[in-house]
Scaffold this active site. Structure first.
Site, PDB file in Angstrom:
ATOM      1  N   SER A 141       0.847  -1.204   0.000  1.00  7.10           N
ATOM      2  CA  SER A 141       0.000   0.000   0.000  1.00  7.10           C
ATOM      3  C   SER A 141       0.877   1.246   0.000  1.00  7.10           C
ATOM      4  O   SER A 141       2.047   1.205   0.392  1.00  7.10           O
ATOM      5  CB  SER A 141      -0.854   0.006   1.274  1.00  7.10           C
ATOM      6  N   TYR A 154      -2.080  -1.110  10.353  1.00  7.98           N
ATOM      7  CA  TYR A 154      -2.121  -1.249   8.892  1.00  7.98           C
ATOM      8  C   TYR A 154      -0.789  -0.811   8.276  1.00  7.98           C
ATOM      9  O   TYR A 154      -0.231  -1.488   7.415  1.00  7.98           O
ATOM     10  CB  TYR A 154      -3.288  -0.425   8.332  1.00  7.98           C
TER      11      TYR A 154
HETATM   12  N1  LIG Z   1      -8.598   0.290  -1.490  1.00  4.68           N
HETATM   13  C1  LIG Z   1      -7.460   0.945  -1.421  1.00  4.68           C
HETATM   14  O1  LIG Z   1      -7.421   2.163  -1.598  1.00  4.68           O
HETATM   15  C2  LIG Z   1      -6.170   0.209  -1.161  1.00  4.68           C
HETATM   16  C3  LIG Z   1      -5.008   0.959  -1.112  1.00  4.68           C
HETATM   17  C4  LIG Z   1      -3.796   0.318  -0.869  1.00  4.68           C
HETATM   18  C5  LIG Z   1      -3.762  -1.055  -0.680  1.00  4.68           C
HETATM   19  N2  LIG Z   1      -4.912  -1.776  -0.719  1.00  4.68           N
HETATM   20  C6  LIG Z   1      -4.822  -3.211  -0.513  1.00  4.68           C
HETATM   21  O2  LIG Z   1      -5.401  -3.882  -1.612  1.00  4.68           O
HETATM   22  C7  LIG Z   1      -5.846  -5.179  -1.199  1.00  4.68           C
HETATM   23  C8  LIG Z   1      -7.265  -5.402  -1.691  1.00  4.68           C
HETATM   24  O3  LIG Z   1      -8.121  -4.518  -1.018  1.00  4.68           O
HETATM   25  P1  LIG Z   1      -9.422  -3.839  -1.693  1.00  4.68           P
HETATM   26  O4  LIG Z   1      -9.151  -2.415  -1.779  1.00  4.68           O
HETATM   27  O5  LIG Z   1      -9.819  -4.577  -2.907  1.00  4.68           O
HETATM   28  O6  LIG Z   1     -10.473  -4.020  -0.492  1.00  4.68           O
HETATM   29  P2  LIG Z   1     -11.605  -5.115  -0.215  1.00  4.68           P
HETATM   30  O7  LIG Z   1     -12.682  -4.992  -1.229  1.00  4.68           O
HETATM   31  O8  LIG Z   1     -11.953  -4.954   1.216  1.00  4.68           O
HETATM   32  O9  LIG Z   1     -10.876  -6.497  -0.473  1.00  4.68           O
HETATM   33  C9  LIG Z   1     -10.236  -7.252   0.495  1.00  4.68           C
HETATM   34  C10 LIG Z   1     -10.626  -8.696   0.280  1.00  4.68           C
HETATM   35  O10 LIG Z   1      -9.860  -9.523   1.154  1.00  4.68           O
HETATM   36  C11 LIG Z   1     -10.714 -10.517   1.698  1.00  4.68           C
HETATM   37  N3  LIG Z   1     -10.194 -10.919   2.985  1.00  4.68           N
HETATM   38  C12 LIG Z   1     -10.036 -10.158   4.096  1.00  4.68           C
HETATM   39  N4  LIG Z   1      -9.543 -10.883   5.102  1.00  4.68           N
HETATM   40  C13 LIG Z   1      -9.387 -12.144   4.611  1.00  4.68           C
HETATM   41  C14 LIG Z   1      -8.929 -13.360   5.180  1.00  4.68           C
HETATM   42  N5  LIG Z   1      -8.525 -13.434   6.455  1.00  4.68           N
HETATM   43  N6  LIG Z   1      -8.907 -14.455   4.397  1.00  4.68           N
HETATM   44  C15 LIG Z   1      -9.328 -14.397   3.112  1.00  4.68           C
HETATM   45  N7  LIG Z   1      -9.759 -13.279   2.519  1.00  4.68           N
HETATM   46  C16 LIG Z   1      -9.802 -12.163   3.272  1.00  4.68           C
HETATM   47  C17 LIG Z   1     -12.082  -9.848   1.790  1.00  4.68           C
HETATM   48  O11 LIG Z   1     -13.139 -10.790   1.739  1.00  4.68           O
HETATM   49  P3  LIG Z   1     -13.736 -11.482   3.068  1.00  4.68           P
HETATM   50  O12 LIG Z   1     -13.854 -10.393   4.095  1.00  4.68           O
HETATM   51  O13 LIG Z   1     -15.037 -12.037   2.625  1.00  4.68           O
HETATM   52  O14 LIG Z   1     -12.788 -12.554   3.438  1.00  4.68           O
HETATM   53  C18 LIG Z   1     -12.094  -8.954   0.567  1.00  4.68           C
HETATM   54  O15 LIG Z   1     -12.690  -9.599  -0.544  1.00  4.68           O
HETATM   55  C19 LIG Z   1      -5.698  -5.208   0.323  1.00  4.68           C
HETATM   56  O16 LIG Z   1      -4.515  -5.904   0.672  1.00  4.68           O
HETATM   57  C20 LIG Z   1      -5.575  -3.738   0.685  1.00  4.68           C
HETATM   58  O17 LIG Z   1      -4.880  -3.548   1.903  1.00  4.68           O
HETATM   59  C21 LIG Z   1      -6.130  -1.182  -0.963  1.00  4.68           C
END
Ligand SMILES: NC(=O)c1ccc[n+]([C@@H]2O[C@H](COP(=O)([O-])OP(=O)(O)OC[C@H]3O[C@@H](n4cnc5c(N)ncnc54)[C@H](OP(=O)(O)O)[C@@H]3O)[C@@H](O)[C@H]2O)c1
Length: 257
Positions: A141, A154
């Site tokens: 991130s 985080y």
């Molecule tokens: N959105 C942003 O602006 C942003 C910025 C920088 C980095 N990121 C990173 O990008 C990645 C994807 O995030 P996103 O933005 O797409 O958010 P998101 O929609 O919340 O996706 C995260 C996914 O991870 C799954 N997850 C969470 N805990 C889990 C576990 N213990 N086992 C299996 N699956 C799990 C969730 O599904 P369940 O809860 O159903 O398991 C969800 O589908 C993350 O690593 C996040 O930190 C996001």
């Protein structure tokens, strides 16, 4: 002909956001894709909406070793092996000052974001070696580029993801596997909406406007723009790339604005 014909990919956290967009793109490029998450209804709905027979799901918690072993074994059973693993699952939880954060909050974020990434490498690497090589992408991130108040767990976890990659890629290269990181900036999806609401429940739009002002490109990124970077790192377009942290963030990590 796709860029990933005959490849098998695992995308953790593939039921939403960046992971769903990635599963969609990798499957469009010819890969068979297993998406992994904890919530079956979400995974099922995503598979149905993506409407590609090469995408299927498996319910698992990435922070548990037995589950990680099981999702890799399932990809082998269902599709014959593993060539690509995108360790994308991650959690943010709520904004909270360091001294008020619970031990449970800290442990959960570290277990999912850091241990989960390491476990995905631990179990997918030997399967990739059997196929003669592969590619793994971990998702860090913009929070790994510096500090941001009330984000301690985080931020620590996303710095640590880069640490995992910087050691593991050296172990993986002799096995024919390249490991890299992508660090997304602020992305237009549910996770960012959750952060905005956590920062200001009454006026999340004000938080978004403030965040956008700090981004040199003056906009949030899209899930699909992160997926394109992941495709680059898992395809033959990047055969000489290993140990890299690719920031896809509208320029914010390298800006003093
Ligand atoms: N959105 C942003 O602006 C942003 C910025 C920088 C980095 N990121 C990173 O990008 C990645 C994807 O995030 P996103 O933005 O797409 O958010 P998101 O929609 O919340 O996706 C995260 C996914 O991870 C799954 N997850 C969470 N805990 C889990 C576990 N213990 N086992 C299996 N699956 C799990 C969730 O599904 P369940 O809860 O159903 O398991 C969800 O589908 C993350 O690593 C996040 O930190 C996001």
């Amino acid at each position: 002909m796709g860029k990933l014909d005959n490849k098998v990919a695992i995308v953790t956290g593939g039921g939403s956001g960046i992971g769903a967009a990635t599963a969609n793109l990798l499957a469009q490029e010819g890969a068979k894709v297993l998406i992994v998450g904890r919530t079956e209804a979400k995974l099922k709905a995503t598979v149905e909406s993506l409407n590609n027979p090469n995408i299927s799901y498996f319910v698992a918690d990435v922070s548990k070793g037995a589950d990680a072993e099981a999702y890799v074994a399932e990809a082998v059973k269902r599709y014959g092996g593993v060539d690509i693993c995108v360790a994308n699952a991650g959690i943010f939880r709520e904004l909270i000052p360091t001294h008020l954060m619970s031990e449970d909050h800290f442990d959960e974020v570290m277990n999912v974001n850091v241990k989960g990434a390491w476990l995905s490498i631990k179990y997918s690497l030997p399967e990739m070696q059997k196929r003669g090589g592969g590619a793994i992408v971990l998702i860090s991130s913009v929070a790994a580029s510096g500090g941001f108040g009330a984000h301690t767990a985080y931020t620590a976890s996303k710095h640590a993801v880069i640490g995992v990659m910087r050691s593991a890629f050296l172990d993986a290269l002799p096995m024919g596997v390249r490991i890299n990181v992508i660090s997304p900036g602020t992305i237009e999806n549910d996770m960012m909406a959750g952060l905005e609401s956590s920062a200001s429940p009454d006026n999340p739009q004000a938080v978004k406007d403030m965040m956008i002002q700090r981004i040199p490109m003056k906009r949030y990124g899209k899930n699909e723009e992160i997926a394109q970077g992941i495709l680059y790192l898992v395809s033959d377009a990047s055969t000489y790339v290993a140990g890299v942290n690719l920031e896809i963030d509208g320029g914010i990590s390298n800006s003093l604005m």
